[in-house]
Write a protein that holds these residues in place. Structure first.
Motif, PDB file in Angstrom:
ATOM      1  N   TYR A 153       1.031  -0.976   0.625  1.00 24.44           N
ATOM      2  CA  TYR A 153       0.298   0.128   0.129  1.00 24.44           C
ATOM      3  C   TYR A 153       0.638   0.900   0.358  1.00 24.44           C
ATOM      4  CZ  TYR A 153      -3.675  -3.437   1.283  1.00 24.44           C
ATOM      5  OH  TYR A 153      -4.258  -3.830   1.403  1.00 24.44           O
ATOM      6  N   SER A 154       2.435   0.756  -0.327  1.00 26.80           N
ATOM      7  CA  SER A 154       2.946   1.942   0.256  1.00 26.80           C
ATOM      8  C   SER A 154       2.788   3.329  -1.056  1.00 26.80           C
ATOM      9  CB  SER A 154       4.672   2.089   0.139  1.00 26.80           C
ATOM     10  OG  SER A 154       4.865   1.054  -1.057  1.00 26.80           O
ATOM     11  N   THR A 155       2.398   2.978  -1.973  1.00 24.94           N
ATOM     12  CA  THR A 155       1.696   3.786  -3.069  1.00 24.94           C
ATOM     13  C   THR A 155       0.802   4.793  -3.045  1.00 24.94           C
ATOM     14  OG1 THR A 155       1.683   2.206  -5.029  1.00 24.94           O
ATOM     15  CG2 THR A 155       3.988   2.498  -5.102  1.00 24.94           C
ATOM     16  N   LEU A 156      -0.499   3.892  -2.310  1.00 27.36           N
ATOM     17  CA  LEU A 156      -1.350   4.419  -2.692  1.00 27.36           C
ATOM     18  C   LEU A 156      -1.235   6.285  -1.794  1.00 27.36           C
ATOM     19  CD1 LEU A 156      -3.866   1.458  -1.936  1.00 27.36           C
ATOM     20  CD2 LEU A 156      -3.559   2.946  -3.735  1.00 27.36           C
TER      21      LEU A 156
ATOM     22  N   GLY B 272      -0.088   6.662   5.975  1.00 26.94           N
ATOM     23  CA  GLY B 272       1.411   7.390   5.719  1.00 26.94           C
ATOM     24  C   GLY B 272       1.618   5.819   5.176  1.00 26.94           C
ATOM     25  N   GLY B 273       0.984   5.258   3.702  1.00 26.33           N
ATOM     26  CA  GLY B 273       1.226   3.877   2.982  1.00 26.33           C
ATOM     27  C   GLY B 273       1.022   3.081   4.370  1.00 26.33           C
ATOM     28  N   HIS B 274       0.618   2.757   4.734  1.00 29.11           N
ATOM     29  CA  HIS B 274       0.666   1.289   5.766  1.00 29.11           C
ATOM     30  C   HIS B 274      -1.740   1.524   5.700  1.00 29.11           C
ATOM     31  CE1 HIS B 274       4.206   0.896   6.739  1.00 29.11           C
ATOM     32  NE2 HIS B 274       4.197   1.989   6.833  1.00 29.11           N
ATOM     33  N   LEU B 275      -1.550  -0.119   5.390  1.00 25.60           N
ATOM     34  CA  LEU B 275      -3.001  -0.417   5.921  1.00 25.60           C
ATOM     35  C   LEU B 275      -3.463  -0.007   7.079  1.00 25.60           C
ATOM     36  CD1 LEU B 275      -5.421  -1.665   5.489  1.00 25.60           C
ATOM     37  CD2 LEU B 275      -4.289  -3.991   6.072  1.00 25.60           C
ATOM     38  N   PHE B 276      -5.129   0.818   7.626  1.00 25.80           N
ATOM     39  CA  PHE B 276      -4.544   1.595   9.025  1.00 25.80           C
ATOM     40  C   PHE B 276      -6.488   0.589   9.460  1.00 25.80           C
ATOM     41  CE2 PHE B 276      -7.494   4.167  11.301  1.00 25.80           C
ATOM     42  CZ  PHE B 276      -6.638   4.397  12.598  1.00 25.80           C
ATOM     43  N   ASP B 277      -7.154   0.632   8.594  1.00 21.67           N
ATOM     44  CA  ASP B 277      -7.958   0.053   8.310  1.00 21.67           C
ATOM     45  C   ASP B 277      -9.188  -0.663   7.322  1.00 21.67           C
ATOM     46  OD1 ASP B 277     -10.984  -0.688   9.948  1.00 21.67           O
ATOM     47  OD2 ASP B 277     -11.543   1.287   9.808  1.00 21.67           O
ATOM     48  N   SER B 278      -9.195  -1.789   7.849  1.00 27.28           N
ATOM     49  CA  SER B 278     -10.112  -2.007   6.329  1.00 27.28           C
ATOM     50  C   SER B 278     -11.958  -2.633   6.957  1.00 27.28           C
ATOM     51  CB  SER B 278      -9.694  -3.473   5.703  1.00 27.28           C
ATOM     52  OG  SER B 278     -10.019  -4.890   5.024  1.00 27.28           O
ATOM     53  N   VAL B 279     -12.875  -2.164   5.654  1.00 26.73           N
ATOM     54  CA  VAL B 279     -14.259  -3.102   5.474  1.00 26.73           C
ATOM     55  C   VAL B 279     -14.763  -3.430   4.277  1.00 26.73           C
ATOM     56  CG1 VAL B 279     -16.378  -1.395   5.787  1.00 26.73           C
ATOM     57  CG2 VAL B 279     -15.099  -0.478   7.148  1.00 26.73           C
ATOM     58  N   CYS B 280     -15.444  -5.163   4.978  1.00 31.52           N
ATOM     59  CA  CYS B 280     -16.665  -5.792   3.735  1.00 31.52           C
ATOM     60  C   CYS B 280     -17.275  -5.180   3.604  1.00 31.52           C
ATOM     61  CB  CYS B 280     -15.227  -7.097   4.430  1.00 31.52           C
ATOM     62  SG  CYS B 280     -16.024  -7.928   2.993  1.00 31.52           S
ATOM     63  N   PHE B 281     -17.947  -6.061   2.702  1.00 28.87           N
ATOM     64  CA  PHE B 281     -19.231  -5.268   2.160  1.00 28.87           C
ATOM     65  C   PHE B 281     -19.965  -6.585   1.906  1.00 28.87           C
ATOM     66  CE2 PHE B 281     -17.334  -1.119   2.283  1.00 28.87           C
ATOM     67  CZ  PHE B 281     -17.914  -0.288   2.501  1.00 28.87           C
ATOM     68  N   GLU B 282     -21.166  -6.094   2.096  1.00 33.60           N
ATOM     69  CA  GLU B 282     -22.103  -7.541   0.788  1.00 33.60           C
ATOM     70  C   GLU B 282     -21.836  -7.689  -0.365  1.00 33.60           C
ATOM     71  OE1 GLU B 282     -25.752  -7.571   2.024  1.00 33.60           O
ATOM     72  OE2 GLU B 282     -25.434  -8.140   4.124  1.00 33.60           O
TER      73      GLU B 282
END
Length: 122
Positions: A55-58, A77-87
């Motif tokens: 994710y460093s380029t996002l 800061g280029g790191h995954l902080f949170d993730s949400v899964c939808f239906e």
């Protein structure tokens, strides 16, 4: 079931998927069925690859997760902080559109049919 479908299926059932030191972690492991374990073993390498995206380029903010169209990730800061899964992929797209229109993330999740949180990492 494809690896993407397996990840979505597990997350929809309340499991958290992550990778630590190259090892796939699925919690709570005590709730996994034998059929789940067989599919996880079959798709382990692909699941690890999906979960360890670079994710460093996002830029900071919410984005569609590479490889999992029904998941949206928040990058800081280029790191995954949170993730949400939808239906569905459509609900994930709706969530992102609501954010672009200035809706607060919690409200956007409710309005987009959010199913559950999947991962929180600092």
């Amino acid at each position: 079931m494809t690896p993407l479908e397996l990840a979505d299926h597990l997350e929809a059932r309340g499991f958290r998927l992550s990778v630590q030191d190259g090892h796939l972690i699925i919690a709570p492991a005590s709730r996994l069925l034998d059929a789940d374990r067989a599919l996880i073993l079959q798709h382990r390498d692909t699941l690890v690859a999906l979960l360890t995206n670079d994710y460093s380029t996002l830029p900071d903010g919410w984005h569609r997760s590479p490889g999992l169209p029904s998941r949206v990730v928040r990058i800081q800061g280029g790191h995954l902080f949170d993730s949400v899964c939808f239906e569905s992929e459509a609900a994930a797209s709706d969530f992102l559109e609501r954010l672009r229109q200035g809706e607060h993330p919690e409200e956007a999740m409710r309005n987009a049919g959010r199913t559950h949180p999947t991962l929180k990492a600092a």
